[in-house]
Design a protein around this motif. Structure first.
Motif, PDB file in Angstrom:
ATOM      1  N   LEU A 113      -9.978  20.456 -21.222  1.00  0.00           N
ATOM      2  CA  LEU A 113      -9.347  19.166 -20.966  1.00  0.00           C
ATOM      3  C   LEU A 113      -9.470  18.222 -22.152  1.00  0.00           C
ATOM      4  CD1 LEU A 113      -8.041  17.366 -18.704  1.00  0.00           C
ATOM      5  CD2 LEU A 113     -10.382  16.691 -18.092  1.00  0.00           C
ATOM      6  N   ASN A 114     -10.518  18.432 -22.951  1.00  0.00           N
ATOM      7  CA  ASN A 114     -10.867  17.499 -24.026  1.00  0.00           C
ATOM      8  C   ASN A 114     -10.539  18.039 -25.419  1.00  0.00           C
ATOM      9  OD1 ASN A 114     -11.946  14.926 -24.606  1.00  0.00           O
ATOM     10  ND2 ASN A 114     -13.934  15.789 -25.116  1.00  0.00           N
ATOM     11  N   HIS A 115      -9.727  19.119 -25.505  1.00  0.00           N
ATOM     12  CA  HIS A 115      -9.281  19.668 -26.790  1.00  0.00           C
ATOM     13  C   HIS A 115     -10.444  20.227 -27.618  1.00  0.00           C
ATOM     14  CE1 HIS A 115      -5.905  20.255 -29.511  1.00  0.00           C
ATOM     15  NE2 HIS A 115      -6.637  19.843 -30.519  1.00  0.00           N
ATOM     16  N   VAL A 116     -11.447  20.762 -26.931  1.00  0.00           N
ATOM     17  CA  VAL A 116     -12.650  21.284 -27.590  1.00  0.00           C
ATOM     18  C   VAL A 116     -12.730  22.788 -27.365  1.00  0.00           C
ATOM     19  CG1 VAL A 116     -15.178  21.249 -27.616  1.00  0.00           C
ATOM     20  CG2 VAL A 116     -13.892  19.107 -27.386  1.00  0.00           C
ATOM     21  N   GLU A 117     -12.893  23.535 -28.455  1.00  0.00           N
ATOM     22  CA  GLU A 117     -13.039  24.978 -28.317  1.00  0.00           C
ATOM     23  C   GLU A 117     -14.488  25.398 -28.151  1.00  0.00           C
ATOM     24  OE1 GLU A 117     -11.731  29.228 -30.328  1.00  0.00           O
ATOM     25  OE2 GLU A 117     -11.303  27.374 -31.408  1.00  0.00           O
ATOM     26  N   ALA A 118     -15.403  24.803 -28.913  1.00  0.00           N
ATOM     27  CA  ALA A 118     -16.802  25.226 -28.877  1.00  0.00           C
ATOM     28  C   ALA A 118     -17.705  24.006 -28.942  1.00  0.00           C
ATOM     29  CB  ALA A 118     -17.111  26.186 -30.025  1.00  0.00           C
ATOM     30  N   SER A 119     -18.929  24.177 -28.426  1.00  0.00           N
ATOM     31  CA  SER A 119     -19.821  23.030 -28.270  1.00  0.00           C
ATOM     32  C   SER A 119     -21.271  23.451 -28.432  1.00  0.00           C
ATOM     33  CB  SER A 119     -19.609  22.415 -26.877  1.00  0.00           C
ATOM     34  OG  SER A 119     -20.614  21.477 -26.567  1.00  0.00           O
ATOM     35  N   ASP A 160     -22.035  33.592 -20.689  1.00  0.00           N
ATOM     36  CA  ASP A 160     -20.712  34.047 -20.264  1.00  0.00           C
ATOM     37  C   ASP A 160     -19.586  33.189 -20.819  1.00  0.00           C
ATOM     38  OD1 ASP A 160     -21.795  36.128 -18.768  1.00  0.00           O
ATOM     39  OD2 ASP A 160     -22.045  34.858 -16.991  1.00  0.00           O
ATOM     40  N   SER A 161     -19.839  32.467 -21.887  1.00  0.00           N
ATOM     41  CA  SER A 161     -18.846  31.512 -22.399  1.00  0.00           C
ATOM     42  C   SER A 161     -17.934  32.111 -23.451  1.00  0.00           C
ATOM     43  CB  SER A 161     -19.559  30.290 -22.984  1.00  0.00           C
ATOM     44  OG  SER A 161     -20.243  30.614 -24.186  1.00  0.00           O
ATOM     45  N   GLY A 162     -18.116  33.376 -23.802  1.00  0.00           N
ATOM     46  CA  GLY A 162     -17.297  33.969 -24.850  1.00  0.00           C
ATOM     47  C   GLY A 162     -17.523  33.345 -26.215  1.00  0.00           C
ATOM     48  N   GLY A 163     -18.734  32.860 -26.433  1.00  0.00           N
ATOM     49  CA  GLY A 163     -19.065  32.248 -27.722  1.00  0.00           C
ATOM     50  C   GLY A 163     -18.659  30.799 -27.842  1.00  0.00           C
ATOM     51  N   HIS A 394     -16.229  33.954 -35.972  1.00  0.00           N
ATOM     52  CA  HIS A 394     -15.393  34.619 -34.958  1.00  0.00           C
ATOM     53  C   HIS A 394     -14.370  33.670 -34.359  1.00  0.00           C
ATOM     54  CE1 HIS A 394     -18.646  32.759 -32.571  1.00  0.00           C
ATOM     55  NE2 HIS A 394     -17.769  32.705 -31.595  1.00  0.00           N
ATOM     56  N   LEU A 395     -14.643  32.360 -34.407  1.00  0.00           N
ATOM     57  CA  LEU A 395     -13.704  31.406 -33.831  1.00  0.00           C
ATOM     58  C   LEU A 395     -12.418  31.278 -34.632  1.00  0.00           C
ATOM     59  CD1 LEU A 395     -16.113  28.501 -32.764  1.00  0.00           C
ATOM     60  CD2 LEU A 395     -15.107  30.271 -31.318  1.00  0.00           C
TER      61      LEU A 395
END
Length: 400
Positions: A113-119, A160-163, A394-395
């Motif tokens: 929702l917030n345009h974020v891929e990874a955190s 389980d977040s896929g990185g 990897h991202l």
């Protein structure tokens, strides 16, 4: 302009109530942290410190009880989803929070929702660098708690977040040998970031000048583990006066990061460990150009008496540009000074779910900052520098 999906280097997690019951070995559970829901009385923030009372008839709040002390969750640290005028200083339960504060799948949905891929998420109950466990009396249990938190962080929160959820681990600050062991233990399973205090002497720990932390810095260098220092990881925030309103501390929040950076630049640590990476979290970046200018002036003009003549063969700014990362989320002045801040040194954060967070408007806020910059620089700020810092290549690989 199309904004790349963001890699946020500073967000926060509210620990689930089952964390220590699930991950702490059974023999320690009766002495470990215990979750409870109970009423809260007065809650205030003065002189850079939280103060509170309990009240059986007060508003229900989720707490942790540990070694006889209490830690309440506050709405300001779980503010996501509340209107700005309701982001007040009061107790809160997990059920009142947005579920993404403490549940991984809901967090991923909020990131979408917030345009974020990874955190990368800092802890809450342990505090920003694990001070809660460093202050504990029973260090055997405290060490087990640090390891349990890290196991939960790696296996459950990020597992389980896929990185997309990037592990950030604690170290036992009270023993550098144990800290080295914990860095190694987590590096084997892919962890590339640990928390550390911006100003360890404020916690009663040895300074970075003493040589005590050299084994820790060495293992972080050898394992490509980033040393992440959040504002407030010294257990204090700058306060101009003991009775100043919280707005003063909020305005001066960058101050400890600036002090810590000067400490590191003149410590010789970055000379001895040239591949060590430091990351300053939530400190913004507009102050950095003058801090570097002043440090270089001091090195040139005052090194004969300033105690650093034999420590730094080159100006301090050389080591900053080579090894230090800053981050921002609202800092238009920093953007106008980007060449001095360093286009390869600046990263972005959303601060979810804190009161300062740009959620759910992060894409708009980011675009207001970077519009007019070239595409290569925008990519670096929004994700490229964070990917390089944390080893998240990897991202940026094409999907198979």
């Amino acid at each position: 302009m199309e904004l790349p999906r963001i890699v946020s280097v500073d967000d926060h997690v509210i620990e689930p109530a089952h964390l220590f019951e699930t991950w702490l070995p059974a023999r320690y559970r009766d002495r470990g942290p215990r979750p409870l829901t109970a009423g809260i009385g007065e809650l205030a923030y003065t002189g850079g410190k939280y103060r509170f009372t309990t009240d059986p008839d007060g508003p229900l709040t989720d707490w942790w009880e540990y070694e006889g002390g209490l830690f309440p969750y506050k709405r300001t640290i779980a503010a996501a989803g509340f209107p700005r005028e309701e982001m007040t200083l009061e107790g809160i339960t997990r059920e009142q929070m947005r579920r993404g504060c403490w549940e991984p799948k809901a967090r991923l949905a909020d990131m979408d929702l917030n345009h974020v891929e990874a955190s990368l998420c800092f802890p809450t109950f342990p505090r920003f660098c694990g001070q809660t466990f460093a202050e504990a009396r029973d260090k055997e249990v405290a060490l087990a708690c640090v390891r349990a938190y890290n196991d939960w962080m790696v296996e459950e929160w990020c597992g389980d977040s896929g990185g997309r959820l990037v592990p950030l681990c604690l170290v036992p600050l009270w023993d550098v040998g144990l800290a080295v062991d914990e860095v190694r233990r987590n590096a084997v399973r892919g962890v590339r970031a640990v928390t550390f205090s911006e100003l360890p002497t404020c916690l009663g720990l040895p300074s970075i000048h003493s040589g005590y932390w050299n084994p820790f810095f060495a293992v972080c260098q050898d394992t490509s583990t980033v040393v992440c220092m959040h504002i407030g990881s010294s257990s204090q925030m700058p306060a101009a006066s003991p009775d100043a309103p919280p707005a003063v501390q909020a305005t001066l929040s960058f101050n400890n990061a600036m002090a810590s950076l000067a400490d590191f630049l003149f410590s010789g640590v970055l000379v001895r460990y040239p591949r060590l990476k430091l990351a300053y979290s939530e400190g913004q970046m507009g102050w950095i150009p003058y801090a570097l200018e002043r440090a270089d002036d001091v090195w040139r003009e005052h090194r004969a008496w300033g105690g650093v003549r034999d420590l730094l063969p080159e100006p301090p700014s050389v080591y900053y540009y080579r090894q230090v990362f800053c981050c921002f989320f609202r800092d238009k002045h920093g953007i106008t000074s980007l060449d001095e801040v360093g286009r390869d040194n600046a990263t972005f954060e959303t601060d979810y779910p804190h009161v300062d967070s740009t959620f759910p408007h992060t894409e708009r806020v980011a675009l207001e900052h970077v519009r007019g910059l070239d595409a290569e620089t925008v990519h670096k700020l929004m994700r490229g520098n964070a990917i390089r810092m944390l080893g998240l290549e990897h991202l940026d690989r094409p999907a198979a």
